[in-house]
Design a protein around this motif. Structure first.
Motif, PDB file in Angstrom:
ATOM      1  N   ASP A   1       0.898  -1.316   0.066  1.00 49.95           N
ATOM      2  CA  ASP A   1       0.063  -0.139   0.046  1.00 49.95           C
ATOM      3  C   ASP A   1       0.858   1.152   0.040  1.00 49.95           C
ATOM      4  O   ASP A   1       1.651   1.174   0.643  1.00 49.95           O
TER       5      ASP A   1
ATOM      6  N   ARG B   1       4.667   0.708  -0.064  1.00 45.78           N
ATOM      7  CA  ARG B   1       5.403  -0.068   1.150  1.00 45.78           C
ATOM      8  C   ARG B   1       4.690  -1.474   1.219  1.00 45.78           C
ATOM      9  O   ARG B   1       3.479  -1.552   1.028  1.00 45.78           O
TER      10      ARG B   1
ATOM     11  N   THR C   1       2.911  -3.416   3.777  1.00 46.25           N
ATOM     12  CA  THR C   1       2.472  -3.085   5.056  1.00 46.25           C
ATOM     13  C   THR C   1       2.036  -4.267   5.954  1.00 46.25           C
ATOM     14  O   THR C   1       2.009  -4.206   7.345  1.00 46.25           O
ATOM     15  N   GLU C   2       1.761  -5.481   5.332  1.00 45.57           N
ATOM     16  CA  GLU C   2       1.691  -6.648   6.191  1.00 45.57           C
ATOM     17  C   GLU C   2       2.116  -7.662   5.321  1.00 45.57           C
ATOM     18  O   GLU C   2       2.188  -7.842   4.020  1.00 45.57           O
TER      19      GLU C   2
END
Ligand code: ADP
Length: 577
Positions: A547, A550, A552-553
């Motif tokens: 997102d 980057r 993010t998870e």
């Protein structure tokens, strides 16, 4: 950003280098043309002698001998000219073929990022308009130029030998000729440069409008695109008019010179003959020579003009060679098959990073799905992981070696990118597959096709592996085209694959069939799947959510769902669709 244009010196050096490489053939042609031109000089000289001899009184036998001699030289000249022309054409063709091959090598090795930034219009214009202009000049111009120069030099030498006193009159128009030609040649280059550039822009606008016709329609950009094409056309028209104006000054001046020269020789020579300082025959011969010069001088000027156009085109073609490579291959050998990204950043336009320092360790043999909103940078990351573009920051390595430091052929045996765009190249099915491995034996090709479940339909084609496909050949369905691309992957045998929404454009039935082919290709490899549909993510070993440039998870599907973050939200909403 535009593709570079070579300067005059670089272009000249290239042309000279090219001629030097073909020195042998060039010398033979020049010698043949010298012989032909020399034979052409005999006629007027004989005529001059005939005039003098008849004036002084001679026999019919002598006249007959002179006429027979003239006929013999005419025949000799024709034969020499034929051989010389033939050789010249072959010479032009081989030089042009060599240039074309070199250009193709350059274009196919261009860094993708440069092509994307410069737009394809400019490149297309250079490969079509500019190559055509050069082709014409190299085929016809180069030989004609040699003939013109040789003939002019020899003819002028002959007149000076006969009588320098009479010959000077020939040069009366020369100042006009020189001034006009110089005036013209000075202005011609920028004018033709502008003309080529105008066509390149026009080409770009039209190509982009046609290729993006759905977008243009959807966004109601039709009027704007038409307006742009009109403006480009107006510029092309203005540029053409400017070069036409140049020519309309040059041509009448040259014509004037051609009228002046023989008249001056006749008047001046006639007066000298009346004074008794030269013979009528000498004047006759020189007038003839002067008239014979018209053709070669016109040819010279015409081809100087054309060569100027060609030089402009050549500088645009060689310019493509000046594009700096976006990578340089080293000789480090990857120590393992592990692909790792460290602090990867990428900016399509300077200062506008779309990836903000991505770290990712691919585990050999794993299947990683990348999900996230549109525009998040998934495709860009995929291209970094496949070594398509060098990252603008950080690095992507395989076994410790940056992807972009591997020679291209080696790189593709480590990582390959699979997208939805599949081009079927003109050629046989086998040719299309051998792009991946030039020397692959037919058995390997069949195995690769069998692996992607494509052998049945290929065998059913009129000539099997040797059926012509691609534009103008046997039509293939999009699914078949994609299977060919997958079979190429089997031949390449990379350990890591990046799939960018590989099957999303196909109808579901074809997609299911293709998925089977695809799974056969994926087996045993590390796979990064940029997921279009979330069920791909569900089946993956790990999921990375991208997102805003980057990650993010990242983690296994179940863990991410349990964690209740962004992925859990996406997953839930997708399930309740
Ligand atoms: P995703 O695959 O997640 O949809 P992309 O990687 O295609 O995202 O795009 C990430 C960002 O980079 C977007 O803002 C997009 O507009 C931009 N972008 C993508 N391709 C180009 C390009 N060729 N030139 C300029 N910007 C681009």
């Amino acid at each position: 950003m535009k593709l570079p244009i070579a300067d005059g010196r670089t272009t000249w050096r290239y042309a000279v280098g090219m001629l030097r490489r073909h020195r042998g053939a060039f010398t033979v042609i020049a010698v043949l043309h010298v012989l032909a031109a020399t034979a052409g000089l005999v006629g007027p000289w004989l005529l001059g002698r005939l005039v003098d001899d008849v004036t002084a009184g001679t026999t019919a036998d002598h006249v007959r001998d002179l006429v027979l001699f003239a006929v013999a030289t005419i025949v000799a000249r024709a034969v020499l000219q034929k051989v010389a022309q033939q050789r010249s054409m072959v010479f032009g063709e081989s030089v042009f073929a060599e240039m074309r091959e070199e250009f193709l090598d350059t274009v196919t090795a261009l860094p993708l990022s440069v092509v994307e930034r410069a737009g394809t219009g400019d490149l297309v214009a250079r490969t079509t308009n500019d190559v055509n202009k050069i082709q014409h000049t190299v085929r016809f111009g180069l030989p004609q130029l040699v003939v013109a120069v040789v003939t002019i030099v020899l003819t002028v030498a002959a007149t000076l030998l006969l009588s320098p006193l009479v010959a000077v009159a020939m040069f009366v128009g020369l100042p006009i000729l020189l001034v006009a030609t110089r005036w013209y040649l000075r202005r011609a280059e920028p004018a033709y440069q502008r003309e080529s550039a105008a066509y390149a822009v026009l080409n770009g606008t039209v190509t982009e409008s046609v290729e993006g016709v759905r977008t243009v329609d959807a966004l109601h950009l039709g009027a704007r695109r038409t307006g742009r094409a009109d403006a480009d056309l107006a510029e092309a028209f203005a540029a053409e008019t400017a070069t036409l104006n140049l020519r309309s000054v040059l041509f009448p001046s040259v014509d004037l010179t051609f009228v002046l020269a023989p008249i001056s020789v006749l008047v001046w020579g006639g007066w000298l003959a009346a004074q008794g300082s030269v013979s009528v025959g000498t004047v006759t011969a020189i007038v003839m020579y002067t008239m014979q010069l018209t053709g070669p001088v016109w040819n010279l000027i015409f081809w100087l003009d054309e060569i100027q156009v060609a030089a402009t085109s050549l500088s645009r073609i060689i310019g493509v060679r000046l594009v700096a490579p976006d990578r340089e291959a080293g000789d480090a050998v990857p120590a393992s098959e592990t692909v790792t990204a460290r602090g990867v950043r990428y900016a399509y336009r300077e200062g506008h990073d779309v990836l903000h320092g991505i770290d990712l360790d691919l585990r050999p043999g794993e299947r990683l799905a990348i999900v996230g909103p549109s525009g998040a940078g998934k495709s860009t990351l995929g291209r970094m992981l496949a070594g398509i573009h060098p990252p603008t920051g950080g690095s992507v390595t395989v076994g410790g070696v940056p992807l972009v430091e591997l020679p291209l052929e080696d790189l593709r045996r480590h990582v390959a990118l699979v997208t939805q765009e599949h081009h079927v190249f003109v050629g046989t099915v086998a040719d299309n597959l051998r792009l991946a491995d030039v020397d692959a034996a037919p058995e390997r090709l069949r195995d690769a096709l069998a692996a992607v479940d494509a052998l049945t339909w290929v065998d059913a084609l009129p000539e099997g592996l040797h059926t012509e496909v691609g534009s103008g050949g046997h039509p293939l369905t999009p699914a078949q085209a994609q299977q060919l691309a997958l079979a190429r992957l089997v031949l390449l045998d990379p350990h890591t694959l990046v799939l960018d929404e590989a099957t999303s454009l196909l109808d579901p039935r074809a997609a299911r069939h293709l998925e089977r082919s695809l799974n056969a290709v994926l087996a045993g490899r590390t796979v990064v799947a940029i997921a279009h549909r979330l069920h791909t993510a569900h089946d993956a070993d790990r999921v990375a959510v991208v997102d805003g440039g980057r990650i993010t998870e990242i983690g296994p599907h179940d863990e991410l769902v349990a964690a209740g973050g962004e992925y859990a939200r996406l997953w839930n909403s997708w399930q309740h669709q």
